[in-house]
Design a protein around this motif. Structure first.
Motif, PDB file in Angstrom:
ATOM      1  N   LYS A  19       0.814  -1.211   0.000  1.00 41.63           N
ATOM      2  CA  LYS A  19       0.000   0.000   0.000  1.00 41.63           C
ATOM      3  C   LYS A  19       0.848   1.262   0.000  1.00 41.63           C
ATOM      4  O   LYS A  19       0.522   2.259  -0.654  1.00 41.63           O
ATOM      5  CB  LYS A  19      -0.916  -0.020   1.224  1.00 41.63           C
ATOM      6  CG  LYS A  19      -1.880   1.153   1.288  1.00 41.63           C
ATOM      7  CD  LYS A  19      -2.808   1.010   2.476  1.00 41.63           C
ATOM      8  CE  LYS A  19      -3.750   2.207   2.552  1.00 41.63           C
ATOM      9  NZ  LYS A  19      -4.677   2.084   3.705  1.00 41.63           N
ATOM     10  N   ALA A  20       1.980   1.250   0.725  1.00 37.04           N
ATOM     11  CA  ALA A  20       2.834   2.442   0.791  1.00 37.04           C
ATOM     12  C   ALA A  20       3.364   2.830  -0.579  1.00 37.04           C
ATOM     13  O   ALA A  20       3.543   4.010  -0.877  1.00 37.04           O
ATOM     14  CB  ALA A  20       3.993   2.187   1.752  1.00 37.04           C
ATOM     15  N   PHE A  21       3.603   1.842  -1.407  1.00 37.61           N
ATOM     16  CA  PHE A  21       4.109   2.127  -2.750  1.00 37.61           C
ATOM     17  C   PHE A  21       3.119   2.969  -3.552  1.00 37.61           C
ATOM     18  O   PHE A  21       3.488   3.874  -4.286  1.00 37.61           O
ATOM     19  CB  PHE A  21       4.391   0.805  -3.467  1.00 37.61           C
ATOM     20  CG  PHE A  21       4.718   0.980  -4.927  1.00 37.61           C
ATOM     21  CD1 PHE A  21       5.989   1.325  -5.315  1.00 37.61           C
ATOM     22  CD2 PHE A  21       3.742   0.827  -5.902  1.00 37.61           C
ATOM     23  CE1 PHE A  21       6.300   1.497  -6.652  1.00 37.61           C
ATOM     24  CE2 PHE A  21       4.040   1.003  -7.233  1.00 37.61           C
ATOM     25  CZ  PHE A  21       5.332   1.332  -7.616  1.00 37.61           C
ATOM     26  N   TRP A  22       1.827   2.660  -3.392  1.00 41.25           N
ATOM     27  CA  TRP A  22       0.817   3.299  -4.241  1.00 41.25           C
ATOM     28  C   TRP A  22       0.310   4.623  -3.684  1.00 41.25           C
ATOM     29  O   TRP A  22      -0.415   5.332  -4.380  1.00 41.25           O
ATOM     30  CB  TRP A  22      -0.363   2.339  -4.431  1.00 41.25           C
ATOM     31  CG  TRP A  22       0.044   1.025  -5.015  1.00 41.25           C
ATOM     32  CD1 TRP A  22       0.078  -0.184  -4.393  1.00 41.25           C
ATOM     33  CD2 TRP A  22       0.522   0.811  -6.344  1.00 41.25           C
ATOM     34  NE1 TRP A  22       0.540  -1.153  -5.242  1.00 41.25           N
ATOM     35  CE2 TRP A  22       0.822  -0.570  -6.459  1.00 41.25           C
ATOM     36  CE3 TRP A  22       0.745   1.630  -7.448  1.00 41.25           C
ATOM     37  CZ2 TRP A  22       1.325  -1.147  -7.614  1.00 41.25           C
ATOM     38  CZ3 TRP A  22       1.235   1.063  -8.613  1.00 41.25           C
ATOM     39  CH2 TRP A  22       1.523  -0.303  -8.688  1.00 41.25           C
ATOM     40  N   GLN A  23       0.674   4.972  -2.473  1.00 45.09           N
ATOM     41  CA  GLN A  23       0.123   6.182  -1.873  1.00 45.09           C
ATOM     42  C   GLN A  23       0.411   7.452  -2.678  1.00 45.09           C
ATOM     43  O   GLN A  23      -0.489   8.281  -2.863  1.00 45.09           O
ATOM     44  CB  GLN A  23       0.643   6.341  -0.443  1.00 45.09           C
ATOM     45  CG  GLN A  23      -0.062   7.457   0.341  1.00 45.09           C
ATOM     46  CD  GLN A  23      -1.544   7.191   0.486  1.00 45.09           C
ATOM     47  OE1 GLN A  23      -1.942   6.116   0.905  1.00 45.09           O
ATOM     48  NE2 GLN A  23      -2.368   8.168   0.116  1.00 45.09           N
ATOM     49  N   PRO A  24       1.637   7.665  -3.175  1.00 36.64           N
ATOM     50  CA  PRO A  24       1.873   8.877  -3.976  1.00 36.64           C
ATOM     51  C   PRO A  24       1.007   8.935  -5.235  1.00 36.64           C
ATOM     52  O   PRO A  24       0.565  10.015  -5.634  1.00 36.64           O
ATOM     53  CB  PRO A  24       3.362   8.779  -4.327  1.00 36.64           C
ATOM     54  CG  PRO A  24       3.942   7.925  -3.261  1.00 36.64           C
ATOM     55  CD  PRO A  24       2.887   6.912  -2.948  1.00 36.64           C
ATOM     56  N   LEU A  25       0.765   7.785  -5.854  1.00 37.87           N
ATOM     57  CA  LEU A  25      -0.106   7.767  -7.031  1.00 37.87           C
ATOM     58  C   LEU A  25      -1.525   8.149  -6.633  1.00 37.87           C
ATOM     59  O   LEU A  25      -2.184   8.947  -7.313  1.00 37.87           O
ATOM     60  CB  LEU A  25      -0.080   6.388  -7.683  1.00 37.87           C
ATOM     61  CG  LEU A  25      -1.027   6.174  -8.874  1.00 37.87           C
ATOM     62  CD1 LEU A  25      -0.770   7.196  -9.970  1.00 37.87           C
ATOM     63  CD2 LEU A  25      -0.877   4.753  -9.415  1.00 37.87           C
ATOM     64  N   ALA A  26      -1.998   7.591  -5.515  1.00 36.77           N
ATOM     65  CA  ALA A  26      -3.335   7.953  -5.038  1.00 36.77           C
ATOM     66  C   ALA A  26      -3.418   9.444  -4.742  1.00 36.77           C
ATOM     67  O   ALA A  26      -4.420  10.106  -5.067  1.00 36.77           O
ATOM     68  CB  ALA A  26      -3.680   7.139  -3.790  1.00 36.77           C
ATOM     69  N   ASN A  27      -2.376   9.989  -4.148  1.00 32.74           N
ATOM     70  CA  ASN A  27      -2.361  11.428  -3.862  1.00 32.74           C
ATOM     71  C   ASN A  27      -2.496  12.245  -5.141  1.00 32.74           C
ATOM     72  O   ASN A  27      -3.190  13.269  -5.171  1.00 32.74           O
ATOM     73  CB  ASN A  27      -1.071  11.809  -3.139  1.00 32.74           C
ATOM     74  CG  ASN A  27      -1.018  11.258  -1.725  1.00 32.74           C
ATOM     75  OD1 ASN A  27      -2.038  10.859  -1.166  1.00 32.74           O
ATOM     76  ND2 ASN A  27       0.182  11.226  -1.150  1.00 32.74           N
ATOM     77  N   HIS A  28      -1.809  11.792  -6.187  1.00 30.47           N
ATOM     78  CA  HIS A  28      -1.891  12.503  -7.465  1.00 30.47           C
ATOM     79  C   HIS A  28      -3.305  12.437  -8.027  1.00 30.47           C
ATOM     80  O   HIS A  28      -3.860  13.446  -8.483  1.00 30.47           O
ATOM     81  CB  HIS A  28      -0.887  11.917  -8.456  1.00 30.47           C
ATOM     82  CG  HIS A  28      -1.030  12.462  -9.843  1.00 30.47           C
ATOM     83  ND1 HIS A  28      -0.817  13.783 -10.159  1.00 30.47           N
ATOM     84  CD2 HIS A  28      -1.390  11.859 -11.011  1.00 30.47           C
ATOM     85  CE1 HIS A  28      -1.018  13.980 -11.444  1.00 30.47           C
ATOM     86  NE2 HIS A  28      -1.379  12.825 -11.982  1.00 30.47           N
ATOM     87  N   LEU A  29      -3.905  11.268  -8.034  1.00 28.89           N
ATOM     88  CA  LEU A  29      -5.251  11.121  -8.579  1.00 28.89           C
ATOM     89  C   LEU A  29      -6.242  11.977  -7.794  1.00 28.89           C
ATOM     90  O   LEU A  29      -7.104  12.646  -8.389  1.00 28.89           O
ATOM     91  CB  LEU A  29      -5.679   9.656  -8.543  1.00 28.89           C
ATOM     92  CG  LEU A  29      -4.853   8.681  -9.380  1.00 28.89           C
ATOM     93  CD1 LEU A  29      -5.442   7.275  -9.292  1.00 28.89           C
ATOM     94  CD2 LEU A  29      -4.774   9.120 -10.828  1.00 28.89           C
ATOM     95  N   LEU A  30      -6.137  11.983  -6.483  1.00 29.54           N
ATOM     96  CA  LEU A  30      -7.034  12.789  -5.661  1.00 29.54           C
ATOM     97  C   LEU A  30      -6.837  14.283  -5.924  1.00 29.54           C
ATOM     98  O   LEU A  30      -7.805  15.049  -6.015  1.00 29.54           O
ATOM     99  CB  LEU A  30      -6.809  12.471  -4.181  1.00 29.54           C
ATOM    100  CG  LEU A  30      -7.270  11.080  -3.721  1.00 29.54           C
ATOM    101  CD1 LEU A  30      -6.689  10.752  -2.351  1.00 29.54           C
ATOM    102  CD2 LEU A  30      -8.788  11.004  -3.691  1.00 29.54           C
ATOM    103  N   ALA A  31      -5.562  14.689  -6.046  1.00 25.09           N
ATOM    104  CA  ALA A  31      -5.272  16.114  -6.283  1.00 25.09           C
ATOM    105  C   ALA A  31      -5.787  16.561  -7.641  1.00 25.09           C
ATOM    106  O   ALA A  31      -6.385  17.637  -7.777  1.00 25.09           O
ATOM    107  CB  ALA A  31      -3.773  16.362  -6.175  1.00 25.09           C
ATOM    108  N   VAL A  32      -5.566  15.730  -8.675  1.00 29.82           N
ATOM    109  CA  VAL A  32      -6.035  16.088 -10.016  1.00 29.82           C
ATOM    110  C   VAL A  32      -7.561  16.107 -10.050  1.00 29.82           C
ATOM    111  O   VAL A  32      -8.172  16.993 -10.658  1.00 29.82           O
ATOM    112  CB  VAL A  32      -5.464  15.117 -11.072  1.00 29.82           C
ATOM    113  CG1 VAL A  32      -6.108  15.356 -12.425  1.00 29.82           C
ATOM    114  CG2 VAL A  32      -3.955  15.286 -11.172  1.00 29.82           C
TER     115      VAL A  32
END
Length: 743
Positions: A19-32
């Motif tokens: 899960k830690a690996f994907w957190q930055p990607l999730a942050n990007h999707l949420l921000a966009v």
């Protein structure tokens, strides 16, 4: 794959994909998603835009993408997964979102038939790697979606309306994606907000404009009329948003009046920017300069010029890590005042590339001034009018058709599917045209060049406008021995023309001899005041513009201010693209004593449009959209076929003065080109693609730093080809015959 580099650290700091690996990607999707939703606020599509942002990079939740980050040569389609998910979850509206999600890098594709890009239908049928479940732990999608609450549908054009909405959502997505990525590279979580906040507010700008306008004195009849127009137009700023016209004769102060109305109207209705759409690139800089002057110290930070002189920066800059590439990929029109061209504005509304579409959402919630609206190309008139109507109907945009010769685009004037509810801002247009009549227009019939030269020689101050550069140069050469002879052409760079116009205005003011030979570029808002004008046959709107260069300030008696319309000799035939307009104008001259009266102008445009019919006015493009339905929106086809100008024009940089030469030297060593490109804008000459090929073949031009910028910046290195009187001499016979090349 810029955004993917956020997660490289995690890829090398963990034994397995967790899960830690994907957190930055999730942050990007949420921000966009959040930022895209903000950008859709003015047309009420926040939920739709948010989902597009949440799903746009969904395909990165795969093992294959992890392998890509670890350096393995694996191709990953990271956009199609999100498109598929949108269709699966949201059916019809999901299909609309799928266009934007699938195309957020490559551009909007056709729905069914493939073009240069794989069709959306084919992509939705692809076999893709398995999505890993982590995305559902971080991303929450809404249960259902709906059209914007106040979205008004029009019978018979629902396909166009959905395609337009899809392009607007695409705009919100790609701009949000760019800005969030830029924020990451700037190491500022709120970079996009900081950039938007640096502009002065509309109220501040209005205060500066008011101070500027208060300097003018109503000391003559023409100035009293201008002041009256300004006051009455501004009083109508309280009217509800929608469609307006500003029908004021040339010389009536339309430009600053339109700016004042737009600022008042925007402030009253909570709108956010003013967009001036101008038909000719040659006066974008001139108009922007007028606005900066009127807005004082705030002008430089508030006014953005945007036209397509140079190719898109995103396609020219080759360094994929360059922050400049992100910032300059395409202006997103965040400034409070935009001055752009009709080509840039309308082609963007029908474009499919992310670089062209990125700014579209910033048209919503704006006041758009369509200057010289009568110059819309006939072949695209119907789609242009439909786009204007749609912006007013569903995108909280007020649009002003601003011209001295209003085209008959209203349904009540007989234009099929024309505009309805257009409100006139000018006080009593009929009376205004009578009060501001300053010239007599005479149709002279055929004049040979010998006869024309004789009349020009006998006139101390005179302007002659013809339809081709070759004819203009021939006439100039015939009278160049006389005192005070000038020549203006688009083969001269803007800075060169500015110097010439400064001399011309001074000679006119001082009463000295001044004979100017020009092409139609002089009609595009150039402020000169001659006692006599000769105009080769053209459309009635062009003749009216030419008349605006005669007795402009109303200082001369009517009988001393003559506009002579003449047919040219057979040696210089009227260009085919002008002849159709000239023919309609001849019909008006036969039927009306006052060819520039409002009644005559209405009849002129009616005749022009009726002769053409719907298909020749571009109605076929709209039919293609309706026939394709939602699953077959032909985005790529529309972008290809919607071209305001048939011939492809390319810029050549003229090292006209030291400022241009310094900018070229700076460009030789630059790593990015944004500010330098702006410095070079006044030194460009646009040439047909074939002409540029000739110059390349002979070594007369060379690209500047091609290893970084490709052929975006082409410099004229053979300076002997640039003439002080008539600009770039690329078709000079001795030059071309030396290489045995023929154009």
């Amino acid at each position: 794959m810029l955004k993917s580099q956020r997660v490289v650290f995690y890829a090398h700091s963990t034994e397995s994909i967790d899960k830690a690996f994907w957190q930055p990607l999730a942050n990007h999707l949420l921000a966009v998603g959040e930022l895209a939703a903000q950008k859709a606020t003015f047309f009420g599509a926040e939920d739709l835009a948010n989902v597009a942002g949440l799903l746009h990079d969904l395909g990165k939740y795969t093992e294959e993408f992890q392998q890509r980050l670890e350096g393995r040569p694996v191709r990953v389609d990271h956009a199609t997964h999100g498109a598929m998910m949108a269709v699966e979850r949201y059916s019809k509206l999901g299909h609309l979102l799928a266009y934007a999600i699938a195309g957020h890098h490559a551009g909007l594709a056709n729905g069914r038939d493939s073009g240069a890009r794989t069709s959306l239908k084919a992509r939705l049928r692809k076999t893709l790697p398995l999505l890993l479940p982590y995305w559902e732990e971080e991303i929450t999608l809404p249960q259902k979606l709906a059209l914007p609450h106040r979205f008004r549908e029009v019978k018979g054009r629902s396909g166009f309306q959905l395609s337009f909405l899809g392009r607007m959502l695409f705009s919100c997505l790609v701009d949000a994606d760019y800005l969030d990525t830029e924020a990451f590279y700037c190491q500022k979580d709120k970079a996009h907000k900081e950039r938007d906040q640096k502009f002065p507010g509309l109220s501040e700008l209005r205060e500066c404009l008011n101070q500027y306008l208060n300097r003018f004195k109503a000391d003559r009849e023409v100035n009293r009329t201008r002041a009256e127009i300004l006051t009455q137009v501004r009083n109508k700023a309280v009217l509800d948003q929608g469609l307006f016209s500003l029908n004021v004769p040339t010389g009536g102060g339309k430009t600053l009046t339109a700016l004042a109305f737009a600022l008042d109207h925007a402030i009253i209705h909570g709108l956010r920017r003013i967009i001036f759409v101008i038909p000719f690139t040659s006066i974008v800089e001139q108009t922007a300069a007028v606005f900066r002057d009127a807005l004082g110290d705030l002008g430089n930070g508030a006014v953005l010029e945007h036209h397509s002189a140079f190719s898109d920066q995103s396609e020219a800059v080759k360094n994929p890590q360059s922050l400049d590439k992100l910032r300059l990929a395409m202006e997103n029109w965040a400034a409070p005042i935009i001055v752009t061209t009709a080509v840039q504005f309308y082609e963007s509304l029908f474009a499919n590339r992310s670089s062209r579409c990125r700014k579209l959402h910033n048209i919503t919630g704006s006041v758009v001034i369509l200057d010289e609206a009568q110059t819309l190309p006939l072949k695209l008139l119907v789609p242009c009018v439909t786009a204007i109507d749609e912006l007013a109907l569903n995108y909280r945009t007020s649009l002003v058709l601003c011209t001295a010769t209003q085209p008959a685009l209203k349904k009540e004037e007989g234009f099929a599917n024309g505009l309805e509810g257009v409100r006139e801002l000018a006080p009593e247009p009929e009376g205004l045209h009578r009060r501001l009549k300053r010239v007599q227009v005479r149709y002279r019939g055929p004049l040979t060049d010998t006869e024309l030269v004789a009349e020009l020689t006998d006139s101390t101050q005179v302007l002659c406008i013809v339809n081709s550069r070759r004819h203009a140069r021939s006439l100039y050469q015939s009278i160049s021995h006389l005192p005070g002879v000038y020549h203006l052409t688009t083969l001269m760079c803007a800075k060169h023309r500015s110097f010439a116009l400064k001399e011309i205005r001074q000679r006119l003011k001082d009463g000295e001899a001044c004979r100017l030979i020009a092409t139609s570029l002089i009609e595009a808002g150039v402020d000169v005041d001659f006692p006599a004008v000769y105009r080769a046959e053209a459309g009635l709107d062009s003749i009216a513009q030419a008349a605006g260069r005669c007795n402009r300030e109303g200082r001369r008696a009517l009988k001393q201010s003559n506009v002579h319309v003449f047919a040219v000799a057979s040696h210089w035939p009227t260009p085919p693209e002008v002849e159709q307009f000239a023919g309609a104008a001849r019909s008006i001259f036969r039927r009306y004593e006052e060819p520039l009266s409002l009644a005559a102008i209405r009849d002129y445009f009616r005749e022009l449009y009726w002769v053409k019919g719907g298909e020749q006015l571009g109605a076929g493009l709209l039919k293609i959209i309706e026939d394709g339905r939602l699953e077959g929106i032909p985005y790529e086809l529309l972008a290809k076929d919607f071209r305001m100008i048939d011939s492809h024009m390319l810029p050549v940089i003229i090292p006209y003065e030291e400022a241009a030469r310094k900018a070229l030297r700076d460009l030789q060593w630059a790593k990015s080109c944004g500010t330098i490109a702006r410095r070079l804008q006044p030194y460009l000459v646009q040439l047909p693609e074939r002409a540029l090929w000739v110059l390349k073949k002979t070594g007369a031009v060379q690209p500047v730093q091609p290893e970084l910028f490709g052929e975006q910046f082409i410099e004229l290195v053979n300076r002997d080809l640039y003439h002080e009187k008539y600009g770039l001499d690329w078709d000079e016979p001795s030059f071309i015959s030396a290489e045995k090349l023929v154009i």
